[in-house]
Every structure is written in C-alpha cells, then in structure tokens.
Design a protein around this motif. Structure first.
Motif, short mmCIF file in Angstrom:
data_model
loop_
_atom_site.label_atom_id
_atom_site.label_comp_id
_atom_site.label_asym_id
_atom_site.label_seq_id
_atom_site.Cartn_x
_atom_site.Cartn_y
_atom_site.Cartn_z
N TYR A 1 14.62 0.11 3.12
CA TYR A 1 14.46 -1.32 3.43
C TYR A 1 12.99 -1.59 3.80
O TYR A 1 12.36 -2.46 3.26
CB TYR A 1 15.37 -1.73 4.59
N GLU A 2 12.52 -0.83 4.82
CA GLU A 2 11.11 -0.92 5.20
C GLU A 2 10.64 0.51 5.35
O GLU A 2 11.36 1.35 5.88
CB GLU A 2 10.93 -1.64 6.54
N PRO A 3 9.40 0.81 4.91
CA PRO A 3 8.94 2.21 4.91
C PRO A 3 9.03 2.88 6.27
O PRO A 3 9.22 4.09 6.36
CB PRO A 3 7.49 2.11 4.44
N GLU A 4 8.90 2.11 7.35
CA GLU A 4 8.92 2.75 8.67
C GLU A 4 10.31 3.22 9.07
O GLU A 4 10.47 4.02 9.98
CB GLU A 4 8.32 1.83 9.74
N GLY A 5 11.34 2.76 8.37
CA GLY A 5 12.70 3.21 8.66
C GLY A 5 13.20 2.73 10.01
O GLY A 5 12.62 1.85 10.64
N ALA A 6 14.31 3.33 10.46
CA ALA A 6 14.85 2.97 11.77
C ALA A 6 13.88 3.44 12.85
O ALA A 6 13.17 4.43 12.67
CB ALA A 6 16.21 3.61 11.97
N GLN B 1 0.83 -1.20 0.00
CA GLN B 1 0.00 0.00 0.00
C GLN B 1 0.87 1.25 0.00
O GLN B 1 1.83 1.34 0.74
CB GLN B 1 -0.90 0.01 1.23
N LYS B 2 0.49 2.18 -0.81
CA LYS B 2 1.19 3.46 -0.87
C LYS B 2 0.68 4.33 0.27
O LYS B 2 -0.52 4.34 0.55
CB LYS B 2 0.89 4.13 -2.21
N PRO B 3 1.57 5.07 0.93
CA PRO B 3 1.06 6.01 1.93
C PRO B 3 0.05 6.96 1.31
O PRO B 3 0.12 7.27 0.12
CB PRO B 3 2.31 6.77 2.37
N VAL B 4 -0.88 7.41 2.14
CA VAL B 4 -1.91 8.32 1.64
C VAL B 4 -1.27 9.61 1.14
O VAL B 4 -1.64 10.14 0.11
CB VAL B 4 -2.89 8.64 2.78
N LYS B 5 -0.29 10.07 1.88
CA LYS B 5 0.28 11.37 1.54
C LYS B 5 1.61 11.18 0.81
O LYS B 5 2.31 10.19 1.03
CB LYS B 5 0.51 12.16 2.83
N GLU C 1 0.47 9.19 9.98
CA GLU C 1 0.05 8.26 11.03
C GLU C 1 -1.11 8.82 11.85
O GLU C 1 -1.96 8.06 12.32
CB GLU C 1 1.23 7.85 11.92
N GLU C 2 -1.17 10.15 12.00
CA GLU C 2 -2.30 10.74 12.74
C GLU C 2 -3.60 10.55 11.95
O GLU C 2 -4.64 10.22 12.50
CB GLU C 2 -2.07 12.24 12.98
N ALA D 1 -6.92 8.26 13.00
CA ALA D 1 -8.28 8.80 13.04
C ALA D 1 -9.22 7.96 12.17
O ALA D 1 -10.33 7.59 12.60
CB ALA D 1 -8.28 10.26 12.57
N LEU D 2 -8.77 7.63 10.98
CA LEU D 2 -9.63 6.85 10.08
C LEU D 2 -9.87 5.45 10.65
O LEU D 2 -10.98 4.92 10.56
CB LEU D 2 -9.00 6.77 8.68
N ALA D 3 -8.81 4.89 11.25
CA ALA D 3 -8.95 3.55 11.83
C ALA D 3 -9.97 3.54 12.97
O ALA D 3 -10.58 2.51 13.24
CB ALA D 3 -7.60 3.04 12.31
#
Ligand code: SF4
Ligand code: SF4
Ligand code: SF4
Length: 1001
Positions: A503-508, A422-426, A712-713, A717-719
C-alpha cells in the motif's frame, strides 16, 4: 485449459451477483460497495458520476471485472482493446505469466484474449449488470456511467468486418444475441429484484458506447494514426481519444527523468523514441483533429499515456519487451500532460492514465484532468476496493472543464521531491517467504516470519492501535528483551515481508509501535514482574549462569534465563551495561534513558551484575560454581582497511571517544570513512557534527546500490551532507590525501552482485583523517581457553559451542550483527539450555471474530500527512484475513469462502475465470502461486484434464471428482471417512452447500 477464460453466461453472472450480495453483502468479493450521491457530470453526450475507472487492460476484460469496478465506484470504463487478431491466435502470442505489479508494474499482454465477439458479449453483459445494480441496489443513476471502446491497431484491421461489427454493435447493441439474452433473463427473473421492473428494462439504452480510444502499435506512422482517428470521427461518428506514447517526450528526457528518480535500472534504448509519433507531427495533427471533431459535433482528445516499452533484463516476465506502468510512469505522463496542456492552452481534452492512485487522484482531478483510468493500483492488495476509497475521495470534488495549465505544471514540478515516485536506493529484499503455500488454511503473518525473533507483531500492533500499551509491551517482551533498543534501532527486517508495504512503501508502523508500547507500558510491566516474579521453568533453578558481557546479547540472555528461574549474573568489563548501544551508537540515534529502561527490564527478574570485571577464562567461572557460562562479549577487535601507508583510526574507538565527548580536533577538516555498513553511516554522521570538520566523505569500492548499510541510515547520512564517493578502493594516505584506485563494476555474478574491478586509474580524496569501518572481529581468548572450536572468522558453531556448559550469543558468535540477532541468540540459548517456550502469544496474532477490522483496512491507502492517516499502525491483520490473492485477481478467480468447522476462511481458485496472468502469485506471501497451488474448482472435465491443479469437479450423481496428491477419484464429501483430507472435504462441501453460484450451470 486453465489459461483460457470461460465467459460466464448472463444467467449465472446475475445469479452469482444477486446471491452473493444477498447472502454475504459483497459482489465478486467487493465489500465496500459505493453508492453515489449527488449528480453526474457530462462527458460527450453522456454523463459520469465519478471521473475514473479501469484502464483498458486486465481490469476491463471480463464482465465480472467491469461489474466489480462499478460496484466499487468506477464510472468511466475503458474497455480492453479489441483488434483483428483475437482469441487463441492472440493468446498464443501472450506469454504467461504476463503481469508483475509488485512495485512499478510490468506486463506483456496487449489486447483482449477473448475473441472479438466474446469481448463484445462480455461488455454488453456488464452493461446490463451495471444498469440493473444501479437501480436494484441504489448505487447511482442508471445512466451515470460510460463505456469507452478501445480499438487498434491499424485502419485495415479496424475496418475489418470483425472489428467493424464490434463497433457497430457497441454503438447499438439491440440487434445482438447477447442483448436479447440479457433482456430475456431479466424479464423472466423480475421476481429476483425489488426495484427493477419491466419499465426499467425497457429503458435500458442499447447505445453501449459512443466513444473510442484509438490504440496503435509502436512505430505506427503519423499519417496512419490520423487516418484512423479521422475514420472513427467521420465515418463511425465516435468521440475519440488518441492514445499517446510516453516516447513523445524524447529519449533523453525520459532517460534522465527515470534516472533521477532511481529507476536507472529500467532498460530501454531510443528505438521506439525514433520510430513513434514525434511531437512536431503530433501537434498539427491534434489541431486538425480538434477542428474535425468540432465540425462533427464530437469530442476529440488525447489519452496520456500508453504504457512504456522497456526491455526484460532480470527475467521479470517471459518476454523480450514488457510495458511499464504505475508509479514510475507517472513522472513521464505528468510531464507529457504538462507539455500538451501548455501547447493547447488547456483546451485539448486529456484522458489520463499513468500512475494515478488514491494519493494523487485529487490533485489530478483538481488540475482539470479527467477521466482518469487506472490498472496498476487495483492490481495490488486491496484490489478493486482501492476504487471505493478513490470514489470517496473524489465525492463532491468540483470539476474543471479545461485543463488548468498552472496546476499541471506544479504537479510536474513536484515529482522530483516526492518520495512516492522515487525508487529506494537499494534493491528491496524479496517479500516472499521460503515456505510452500499450504493447500488450505494459508493465512499467515509474513512480518512475524520475517522477524529473526518471530515477534507476535499483529498481536502487539492491535494492542497498540487499541491503546492497550501495557498489553502490547507484555506481548513484545515475551520474545524481545530489548524493546527500547530495538524500538529505536532495529532495521526491522519484518518490514520487508509486510503486506502493508504494497500500500505504502513504509509498510505498517511496526518499529514505532513497539517503541510506543515500550514507553507507554514499561512501568506497569516492571510492576507486574516485581509482583509475580520468575515463571519457574522446571529444572531452571539448578542452573547458575555467568553471562560474560553486559551488552545487548548479555542483557537479553539474562532476561530470558532469569525469567525462567535460573540464577544469573552478568559480568561486564566496563562500568555500565548496554555494550555497543550504550558506548558506541550515537546519542542522536538512541537516548541513554531508553537504554536504561531496557537494562531495568532485563534485570527485573533478579539478575545480579558485576561491572568492572575482566573475565580471564571460562575455567575460573566454572571453578566459582557457575554451571553455565554464556559468552556475549561482542566483537571489538578492530578491522583493517590495509592501507599501504598512513594511519587509519578504528571506527569503534572513534565512536566511543565521540560519545564520551573527548577532544577529536586532531581529525582535521576532511574526514574519510572507509566502509559502507550502518557503523560507517554512524561514524560519518558523528564526524559531520564535530567542530572543525568541514567535509565527511564515505569511500566505497562498489556503488550505493550494493552498500550493506540500511536504506534509511544511508539516506540520513546523505541528507546531513555526507558525501558518498563510490567506486573507490583506498590505497594509502599521506599529506592530507587518500589515494584510491578507481574501480568499475564488473559483470554480475550469479547473485546479480557486480564485483568491483580496478580501472588502473587513481584518484586523490582530501583526507586529514581516515576512519576504518570495514567490520570488527571477534576476540578469541575466552573460546581458546575453554577449548571451543571456531571457524576462520573466529565464530563457534552455534549458541551451543560444543563444550558442555559453554554458550555463545550475539556479535561474538556471529561477528558484527543487528541487535535483533543478539536477541534471537538469547532466545536460542534459553531454549537449548532450559527448554524455554516463547509461544505464549502466538495465538493472539489471529484475531478471531475480528475479521471485519481486516476487511475494513483493505484497499485504504494512507492519504495525506501521517498524523491524519487512518488506522494507527496500518496493520492489515494478515493472519486473521489475508486474501491478497482474491483482492488482486482482476478476473475474480480466487474466492474466499467460509467453511463450517474451519477457523480460517478458505481460498478456492476458480479455473474457468483465470488466464494465468500470474498476478496473485506476486503478492501471496508464501513461495507458491495461488493459481496453481490452491484448491481449484473446475467447470468441466476438459478443463480439469488440462490442468495439474489439485481440485474438484461436481459430478452428475452428487459426488465430486477430486484430484489430490496426484491421484484423482470420486468422493462423497458428506462422508467424513471418504478419505479426503478433512479441510479439503469440508471446503468442497461448503462450496456445494453455500456457494453453489460458483458452479457452472
Ligand atoms: S500488515 Fe500487519 S500482519 Fe500483515 S505483514 Fe504487515 S504487520 Fe504483519
Ligand atoms: S487467479 Fe491469479 S493468475 Fe489467475 S487471473 Fe487471477 S490473478 Fe491472474
Ligand atoms: S495470498 Fe491467498 S493463497 Fe496466499 S496466503 Fe494469502 S490467502 Fe493464502
């Protein structure tokens, strides 16, 4: 010329491999050499030890690319496509740069840029090199790997003498010149091997390839596709795969699938879907070819899939069309694999390529899908060493001989909920720094440069990873007065620069590690402060400072100023310290106990506090003896939606009341939040939790892509069930309905941002209460009274307000901003008022002597759940070892070398191996391009003349012709006074003395 690759003669290739391995332990920079244990599985009449390798493309073009893949564990090599158009004629058609693999990958290259004859020689040299390495280094069975040809694009071209002799020579290379060259060199250099002897040389099979993948251009008629496959099976006797396009899925499915995963910006129309092979033609064709192959005793299968053609819309590449691969291709390819396996009941062979990497390869293989070829993952940092991890992951995994239809169906079904696809929303902010790439000593910590307070991130992450939490917090607190608040709430702009994010979108895990340090180290750090007291910066004690406001900015100012020895008093109008964090941010985002600990830390150097004090003017404080007044009173004046009629509630009033636990039942059942920043998200989430509130809607006049709230905010909210109403501009509220203008996005402006324009339609949104979260304003009384000039938004010029002894920090200087910006202002106040230096731990970001830890982290994706992932924070230690440009170069044209006398390894660009694909420029953290900006080794005067790079060329007399700063001259690099910059001189000398295998022979 620098975009023309110069094939390396076999003698030099082997000298490079053997010398580098003997002296450095690596081969073409691959340190993680994979040694296969266990058997090999049959494929065709051959066998493979591991079921994966490079896809036909940049990673299988040159001999060194194939060798690098083999050394890292690949055993199935889909060689770069050859076709009748080749060499310079083809190169002229390939615009450069041609690869951008930052997230999902795009390219605008196609078949080999070498001539067909050169390509053949590269593959045969690689065949020999892999055979020799298998035996010499014990990497596995010398017959445990397979070379798979790829040919295109029409039957006439494939039957041409040029391509036909390629096919025949690959089927039996014994009559080729390059075969003789490889064999002769090996026989003459047996003394360089321990485990290779003449008998082994004699055993090397000349049958380099017995299989082929048919590649056709978009729009190729089905009859032509079948004719080619029939020819390759019947007349050439080759096992055959047909490369299929994702267009087999149909336009509507592909569009909807990509849209649903956030790849809605990927532009394509239905042209190729209409013109390419259709499912109805494909199925009977495949059945006929299966039958034909069986008659001939050969294998037939499909290659799923080719890359996906899309339009260039954002100048991604200098082309009109480009080809998508990587994680956005997986959702299409796995669906096609599902449909094909269902149609053929798992009996049609699938050679898979489409977004495979370490995080899904086990699942693919377990579903009976093999061989699996990859390009995108190894074009990212870690490069070919990602294969080393994959080889380890697959070691011992049982093979299924047929595709397991149910497993593939499950993989297909799981895509929708898997964030990997999934692509980030922003839009993801640019990862590159704005500074030019240094010619030498270029390693840096991009995270630190992306952090507004330049925290010593690699230093404290290393301390956290080693369990030294007190050390870690001491490092954090050097530059950050609010480790708990920022550890909970910082939107971590550092993360947008983090190399781990490739490597992973969340990074370190930067923010989480900071919070771990804060929680684990606070008691000892406070005890040390108590024992040691302030650091006493010269002259600081003469400053008696009033800090007006006890929020984050005030606390941070007090911390830095009191630590330096100033006499500091905080004057706060409320009864408790903490400002917005304490009184506004919901408790589910930060606990009061964490705010308390930051307050404790900030007061630890002896800051005095007066609460319940309303400061009326700066003058009264000056009159009371304060030499300096720092205004840090936030931005609390309400913003206005500007409704034509009806009431709006100020978001800070609302959040404050909610936090105090006041009765908010008057809001009713349908709460509308107007605004799209993080405060709006907080308000929505708080409202959602209130008894009696049934629906919470955020009304925003643009789309979520343009929202200022952090990803992430917004996601939280959407979740939690907050509804997002995009493209609505509120007008008036009455009788429980908010009337909104319906908006549409206009044309993009220069920044790419599309402004909303009214459509003339209106929409009613149920609204028993409207909360305004469109940005608060700065209250200006203190500035006005002190004679501070402010701009139209009420902001002074800087932390130094222009009035002597009057300073400003935080939201009352910038308008509503992040907590980390408040700390940045506090640093600036301390620097400008007292000359405080914050660099105590800057050197600790480089872990001298611990390069091995950085090398160990390279290429290792975190696979599986967080808890079982290796490596703690995941930090790569980029200031200690970067070398991203070396990792990602498919051609191994950027080489890291050790230079006596220089602390950092140096990157040397080898001109003759580079085709200017541009991939290294994508990942270098600086604004520059390594293939243009790094010190370049040339192999000939002609190549040097055709390039503008700064670089060097060995001369017959032992000197070096060096172009530097626009001038070119010969230098004696043994002469320290030769006039070259010292780092350049030492680097060239090191190449000559310790890396002579890089030089042309
Ligand atoms: S990997 Fe580590 S050093 Fe590199 S940018 Fe990320 S946090 Fe910083
Ligand atoms: S040095 Fe850079 S531009 Fe050249 S081939 Fe390697 S990755 Fe591509
Ligand atoms: S990518 Fe290469 S050139 Fe860029 S900073 Fe890293 S090592 Fe230096």
């Amino acid at each position: 010329m620098s975009d023309v690759m110069r094939p390396i003669p076999f003698a030099q290739l082997m000298d490079w491999i053997l010398t580098e391995h003997a002296e450095k332990g690596s081969i073409f920079g691959i340190r993680k050499v994979y040694r296969h244990e266990g058997g090999a599985e049959p494929i065709f009449a051959e066998k493979i030890e591991t079921p994966f390798g490079p896809a036909a493309g940049p990673n299988s073009q040159l001999a060194q690319n194939i060798v690098a893949s083999y050394v890292a564990g690949a055993r199935f090599f889909e060689l770069k496509t050859v076709q009748i158009m080749d060499g310079e004629e083809l190169s002229r058609c390939v615009a450069k740069p041609c690869i951008v693999a930052e997230d999902e990958c795009y390219n605008c290259e196609w078949s080999t840029e070498l001539t067909v004859a050169q390509a053949q020689d590269e593959y045969i040299k690689a065949w020999w090199a892999c055979k020799l390495l298998s035996r010499e280094l014990g990497l596995g069975d010398a017959d445990g790997f397979v070379f798979n040809m790829s040919v295109g694009y029409d039957l006439e071209g494939i039957k041409s003498e040029k391509v036909d002799s390629y096919i025949e020579n690959m089927k039996d290379a014994s009559g080729t010149g390059v075969w003789a060259e490889c064999r002769a060199w090996t026989s003459a250099n047996l003394n360089r091997f321990t485990h290779v002897d003449q008998a082994f040389i004699d055993s090397v099979s000349p049958h380099v390839s017995a299989s082929v993948t048919e590649s056709t251009l978009h729009g190729c008629p089905p009859a032509e596709i079948e004719r080619i496959a029939t020819y390759l099976l019947s007349e050439k006797g080759l096992n055959c795969y047909i490369k299929c396009n994702p267009t087999l899925l149909g336009y509507d499915y592909a569009r909807a699938r990509l849209d649903s995963l956030g790849f809605d910006y990927v532009a394509f129309d239905d042209k190729h879907f209409r013109e390419d092979l259709q499912w109805a033609d494909a199925v009977p064709m495949f059945r006929r070819l299966i039958e034909l192959a069986a008659e001939r005793g050969l294998a037939f299968g499909v290659k799923l899939t080719n890359t996906f053609p899309v339009d260039v819309t954002r100048k991604e590449l200098p082309s009109e069309e480009m080809y998508m691969s990587g994680r956005s291709l997986y959702p299409l390819t796995i669906t096609l694999a599902h449909r094909v396996s269902e149609e053929f009941d798992g009996k049609l062979r699938i050679s898979y390529s489409g977004g495979a990497d370490a995080r899904n390869i086990n699942e693919l293989y377990a579903a009976g899908i093999w061989p699996i070829t990859m390009a995108t993952t190894v074009l990212k940092p870690g490069g070919y060493e990602r294969f080393s991890q994959i080889a380890g992951l697959l070691a011992g995994a049982p093979r299924k001989d047929c595709v397991d239809v149910a497993s593939v169906a499950a993989l297909d079904a799981s895509v929708a909920a898997d964030h990997k696809y999934q692509k980030p929303v922003k839009p993801v902010p640019a990862h590159k720094l704005d500074w030019p790439l240094p010619l030498t000593s270029c390693f840096t910590s991009p995270c630190r440069n992306g952090c507004p307070i330049e925290q010593d991130i690699p230093a404290y992450l290393a301390a956290v990873d080693e369990g030294r939490l007190t050390d870690a917090l001491a490092i954090v607190a050097e530059r950050n007065a609010l480790p708990f608040i920022t550890g909970n709430l910082c939107p971590h702009p550092c993360g947008t620069k983090c190399m781990r994010a490739f490597y992973e979108p969340e990074g370190a895990a930067i923010r989480a590690s900071k919070l771990a340090a804060a929680r684990g180290g606070i008691d000892e750090v406070l005890a040390a402060i108590k024992a040691e007291g302030p650091r006493a910066v010269a002259g600081a004690s003469a400053h008696k400072v009033a800090v007006v406001g006890g929020g984050p900015a005030g606390l941070a100012c007090a911390f830095f100023l009191s630590r330096a020895g100033a006499d500091v008093t905080i004057l706060e109008r409320k009864e408790t310290l903490g400002g917005v964090a304490r009184h506004i941010i919901p408790a589910f985002r930060i606990a009061d106990a964490d705010i308390d600990r930051d307050v404790e830390l900030c007061l630890a150097y002896g800051t005095k506090v007066q609460t319940g004090i309303e400061v009326a003017s700066v003058a009264e404080l000056k009159a009371a003896g304060y030499t300096d007044v720092v205004v840090t009173c936030g931005a609390w004046a309400p913003g206005q939606v500007g409704l034509e009629s009806g009431d709006e509630i100020d978001v800070l009033e609302f959040l404050g009341a909610a936090k105090r636990g006041e009765d908010l039942s008057y809001l009713g059942s349908d709460v509308v939040i107007v605004g799209a920043g993080n405060t709006a998200m907080d308000a929505a989430r708080v409202a959602k939790r209130l008894p009696g509130v049934q629906n919470v809607r955020i009304v925003y006049r643009r789309t979520k892509r343009y929202m200022p709230a952090d990803e992430e905010e917004l996601a939280e909210a959407l979740a939690e069930g907050v509804e997002l109403c995009e493209l609505l501009a509120p007008k008036a509220v009455a009788s429980g309905v908010l009337t909104c203008d319906k908006m549409a996005l206009g044309e993009p402006d220069e920044s790419g941002r599309r402004s909303p324009v009214a459509t003339g339609e209106t929409v009613g949104v149920p609204a028993t209460a409207v909360i305004c979260a469109v940005g608060e304003h700065i209250e200006g009384e203190l500035y006005a009274g002190a004679g501070v000039e402010v701009d139209r938004r009420g902001r002074p010029a800087g932390v130094a307000t222009g009035v002597e002894g009057v300073w400003a920090a935080g939201d009352c200087r910038r308008g509503p901003a992040r907590f980390v910006d408040a700390v940045a202002d506090a640093q600036e106040v301390a620097k400008q008022m007292l000359g405080v230096d914050f660099s105590a731990y800057a050197a600790a970001n480089v872990r001298a002597g611990q390069e091995d830890a950085s090398y160990a982290a390279k290429g290792e994706l975190r696979v599986g759940c967080e808890a079982c992932s290796k490596g703690g924070s995941g930090c790569l230690g980029c200031a200690t070892v970067c070398e991203a440009c070396c990792d990602v170069c498919p051609n191994r044209a950027n080489v890291s070398i050790t230079v006596p006398g220089l602390a950092q390894h140096q990157v040397v660009h080898v001109d003759g191996m580079c085709n200017e694909c541009g991939n290294c420029a994508v990942f270098c953290p600086w604004s520059g391009r390594p293939y243009k900006d790094k010190l370049t080794l040339f192999w000939s005067a002609e190549d040097m003349g055709n390039s503008e790079n700064q670089g060097f060329l060995p001369q017959p007399d032992g000197s070096f012709l060096v172009r530097i700063g626009g001038a070119c001259a010969a230098y004696d690099v043994d002469d320290a006074a030769c006039g070259l910059p010292e780092e350049v001189r030492l680097t060239i000398r090191a190449v000559r003395d310790s890396y002579a295998y890089l030089l042309a022979k």
